[in-house]
Design a protein around this motif. Structure first.
Motif, mmCIF file in Angstrom:
data_model
loop_
_atom_site.group_PDB
_atom_site.id
_atom_site.type_symbol
_atom_site.label_atom_id
_atom_site.label_comp_id
_atom_site.label_asym_id
_atom_site.label_seq_id
_atom_site.Cartn_x
_atom_site.Cartn_y
_atom_site.Cartn_z
ATOM 1 N N MET A 100 5.570 -4.293 1.757
ATOM 2 C CA MET A 100 4.175 -3.829 2.069
ATOM 3 C C MET A 100 4.068 -2.235 2.012
ATOM 4 O O MET A 100 3.124 -1.798 1.421
ATOM 5 N N GLU A 101 5.010 -1.632 2.435
ATOM 6 C CA GLU A 101 4.972 -0.297 2.525
ATOM 7 C C GLU A 101 5.001 0.144 1.083
ATOM 8 O O GLU A 101 4.202 1.196 0.597
ATOM 9 N N LEU A 102 6.249 -0.130 0.276
ATOM 10 C CA LEU A 102 6.392 0.200 -1.050
ATOM 11 C C LEU A 102 5.307 -0.225 -2.008
ATOM 12 O O LEU A 102 4.939 0.526 -3.096
ATOM 13 N N GLU A 103 5.161 -1.390 -1.825
ATOM 14 C CA GLU A 103 4.094 -2.185 -2.942
ATOM 15 C C GLU A 103 2.661 -2.082 -2.754
ATOM 16 O O GLU A 103 1.832 -2.225 -3.717
ATOM 17 N N LEU A 104 2.152 -1.475 -1.574
ATOM 18 C CA LEU A 104 1.039 -1.809 -1.336
ATOM 19 C C LEU A 104 0.306 -0.195 -0.457
ATOM 20 O O LEU A 104 -0.562 0.235 -1.083
ATOM 21 N N LEU A 105 1.262 0.079 0.381
ATOM 22 C CA LEU A 105 0.619 1.100 1.172
ATOM 23 C C LEU A 105 0.655 2.523 0.461
ATOM 24 O O LEU A 105 -0.057 3.208 0.505
ATOM 25 N N LEU A 106 2.259 2.627 -0.018
ATOM 26 C CA LEU A 106 2.303 3.841 -0.668
ATOM 27 C C LEU A 106 1.603 4.232 -2.047
ATOM 28 O O LEU A 106 0.814 5.392 -2.318
ATOM 29 N N PRO A 107 1.276 2.985 -2.747
ATOM 30 C CA PRO A 107 0.266 3.233 -3.904
ATOM 31 C C PRO A 107 -1.263 3.602 -3.432
ATOM 32 O O PRO A 107 -1.659 4.401 -4.119
ATOM 33 N N THR A 108 -1.467 3.120 -2.318
ATOM 34 C CA THR A 108 -2.956 3.403 -1.988
ATOM 35 C C THR A 108 -3.165 4.761 -1.711
ATOM 36 O O THR A 108 -3.924 5.320 -1.923
ATOM 37 N N LEU A 136 -1.099 -0.372 -10.647
ATOM 38 C CA LEU A 136 0.013 -0.928 -9.685
ATOM 39 C C LEU A 136 -0.596 -1.577 -8.452
ATOM 40 O O LEU A 136 -0.330 -2.654 -8.286
ATOM 41 N N LEU A 137 -1.598 -0.769 -7.790
ATOM 42 C CA LEU A 137 -2.278 -1.207 -6.579
ATOM 43 C C LEU A 137 -2.998 -2.656 -7.082
ATOM 44 O O LEU A 137 -2.774 -3.606 -6.143
ATOM 45 N N VAL A 138 -3.654 -2.601 -8.175
ATOM 46 C CA VAL A 138 -4.418 -3.884 -8.362
ATOM 47 C C VAL A 138 -3.457 -5.154 -8.821
ATOM 48 O O VAL A 138 -3.490 -6.307 -8.378
ATOM 49 N N GLU A 139 -2.361 -4.542 -9.729
ATOM 50 C CA GLU A 139 -1.321 -5.709 -9.903
ATOM 51 C C GLU A 139 -0.721 -6.212 -8.551
ATOM 52 O O GLU A 139 -0.292 -7.488 -8.380
ATOM 53 N N ARG A 140 -0.266 -5.250 -7.528
ATOM 54 C CA ARG A 140 0.113 -5.866 -6.222
ATOM 55 C C ARG A 140 -0.790 -6.600 -5.539
ATOM 56 O O ARG A 140 -0.192 -7.570 -4.662
ATOM 57 N N MET A 141 -2.059 -6.543 -5.573
ATOM 58 C CA MET A 141 -2.891 -7.241 -4.841
ATOM 59 C C MET A 141 -3.004 -8.673 -5.457
ATOM 60 O O MET A 141 -2.984 -9.593 -4.528
ATOM 61 N N ARG A 142 -2.785 -8.795 -6.704
ATOM 62 C CA ARG A 142 -2.689 -10.273 -7.191
ATOM 63 C C ARG A 142 -1.202 -10.610 -6.824
ATOM 64 O O ARG A 142 -1.362 -11.848 -6.710
ATOM 65 N N TRP A 143 -0.476 -10.175 -6.940
ATOM 66 C CA TRP A 143 1.101 -10.455 -6.388
ATOM 67 C C TRP A 143 0.900 -10.901 -4.965
ATOM 68 O O TRP A 143 1.543 -12.173 -4.479
ATOM 69 N N LEU A 144 0.355 -10.269 -4.062
ATOM 70 C CA LEU A 144 0.208 -10.618 -2.690
ATOM 71 C C LEU A 144 -0.725 -11.974 -2.574
ATOM 72 O O LEU A 144 -0.429 -12.736 -1.632
ATOM 73 N N ILE A 170 -4.879 -2.335 2.831
ATOM 74 C CA ILE A 170 -6.212 -2.762 2.257
ATOM 75 C C ILE A 170 -7.378 -2.133 2.940
ATOM 76 O O ILE A 170 -8.398 -1.798 2.066
ATOM 77 N N LEU A 171 -7.465 -1.981 4.085
ATOM 78 C CA LEU A 171 -8.390 -1.161 4.866
ATOM 79 C C LEU A 171 -8.637 0.274 3.822
ATOM 80 O O LEU A 171 -9.830 0.735 3.952
ATOM 81 N N THR A 172 -7.650 0.874 3.889
ATOM 82 C CA THR A 172 -7.803 2.185 3.180
ATOM 83 C C THR A 172 -8.287 2.329 1.710
ATOM 84 O O THR A 172 -9.113 2.898 1.374
ATOM 85 N N ALA A 173 -7.999 1.042 1.094
ATOM 86 C CA ALA A 173 -8.282 0.732 -0.283
ATOM 87 C C ALA A 173 -9.580 0.621 -0.440
ATOM 88 O O ALA A 173 -10.414 1.091 -1.248
ATOM 89 N N ARG A 174 -10.151 -0.101 0.591
ATOM 90 C CA ARG A 174 -11.553 -0.495 0.573
ATOM 91 C C ARG A 174 -12.339 0.671 0.832
ATOM 92 O O ARG A 174 -13.603 1.001 0.333
ATOM 93 N N GLY A 175 -12.176 1.416 1.801
ATOM 94 C CA GLY A 175 -12.637 2.519 2.349
ATOM 95 C C GLY A 175 -12.601 3.752 1.526
ATOM 96 O O GLY A 175 -13.588 4.303 1.198
ATOM 97 N N ALA A 176 -11.452 4.213 1.382
ATOM 98 C CA ALA A 176 -11.331 5.730 0.651
ATOM 99 C C ALA A 176 -11.394 5.349 -0.596
ATOM 100 O O ALA A 176 -11.693 6.432 -1.587
ATOM 101 N N LEU A 177 -10.778 4.138 -1.245
ATOM 102 C CA LEU A 177 -10.935 4.045 -2.798
ATOM 103 C C LEU A 177 -12.039 3.223 -3.415
ATOM 104 O O LEU A 177 -12.158 3.198 -4.405
ATOM 105 N N LYS A 178 -12.676 2.642 -2.624
ATOM 106 C CA LYS A 178 -13.705 1.638 -2.808
ATOM 107 C C LYS A 178 -13.228 0.563 -3.568
ATOM 108 O O LYS A 178 -13.766 0.034 -4.782
ATOM 109 N N LEU A 179 -11.864 0.043 -3.531
ATOM 110 C CA LEU A 179 -11.365 -0.875 -4.194
ATOM 111 C C LEU A 179 -11.441 -2.059 -3.193
ATOM 112 O O LEU A 179 -10.646 -2.329 -2.182
#
Length: 203
Positions: A100-108, A136-144, A170-179
């Motif tokens: 979760m750190e490498l594949e989701l949090l760090l890309p975010t 990558l983040l979009v791909e990893r969301m699908r993977w998760l 995910i919270l940061t992606a939604r808030g800071a990235l509007k993803l």
């Protein structure tokens, strides 16, 4: 004991949620990015890297890094077990938290730092890298989403630190990235709704 934290910081949020799950209250001294108090000499004496969070114990001992702080409290207060209940569970939680750190949090974080105007002049921005990390983040969301099929939580059968790490990502992606989580990611959406409904999610 005191926790040095950062307003809206991703890793400090991990620790606050963890402590809320443990029902532990710790005095907090909070910094913010605008005043950058954590980059001043007084704080740098505690953590020369100038990063947060940092836990200061009563005897002056300092613990940096969010997972290290969480592990300290896990040892002090074993219930509820957020790092696993057995050797196998602890290994699986370690594996999934790292993922979760490498594949989701760090890309975010990378997308935020390299594409958001907030960081202009604060950090060197490489737009192309930010765009690659976004893909990558979009791909990893699908993977998760696929990994969460038939599972209520990440890695093991109860809420754990891997869930917390994914939660703040995910919270940061939604808030800071509007993803937002894509509509067709039913498993990830179900998980997100469940973890967001926990009272500790607002810590």
């Amino acid at each position: 004991m005191k926790l040095y934290s950062l307003k809206n910081g991703v890793n400090p949020r991990r620790v606050r949620i963890f402590l809320a799950e443990k029902k532990v209250t710790v005095p907090i001294e909070e910094f913010d990015m605008e005043s950058a108090g954590h980059k001043q000499a007084t704080f740098l004496a505690k953590n020369p890297l100038g990063t947060l969070p940092v836990l200061e114990l009563d005897d002056g001992t300092l613990i940096s890094e969010s997972v290290a702080i969480c592990r300290y409290f896990e040892e002090m207060i074993p219930e509820p077990p957020l790092f696993g209940r057995s050797s196998l569970e602890r290994a699986r939680v370690e594996m999934w938290n790292r993922r979760m750190e490498l594949e989701l949090l760090l890309p975010t974080i990378d997308v935020f730092v390299h594409t958001n105007p907030f960081w202009t002049g604060r950090r060197t921005q490489v737009a192309a890298w930010g765009e690659q990390r976004h893909k990558l983040l979009v791909e990893r969301m699908r993977w998760l989403d696929s990994e969460l099929k038939g599972r209520a939580f990440i890695g093991i059968d109860h809420y754990n630190i891997a869930d917390i790490t994914a939660q703040v990502a995910i919270l940061t992606a939604r808030g800071a990235l509007k993803l937002a989580i894509p509509e067709d990611h039913a498993n990830l959406t179900r998980w997100w709704n469940a973890v967001s409904a926990r009272p500790t999610s607002r810590a």
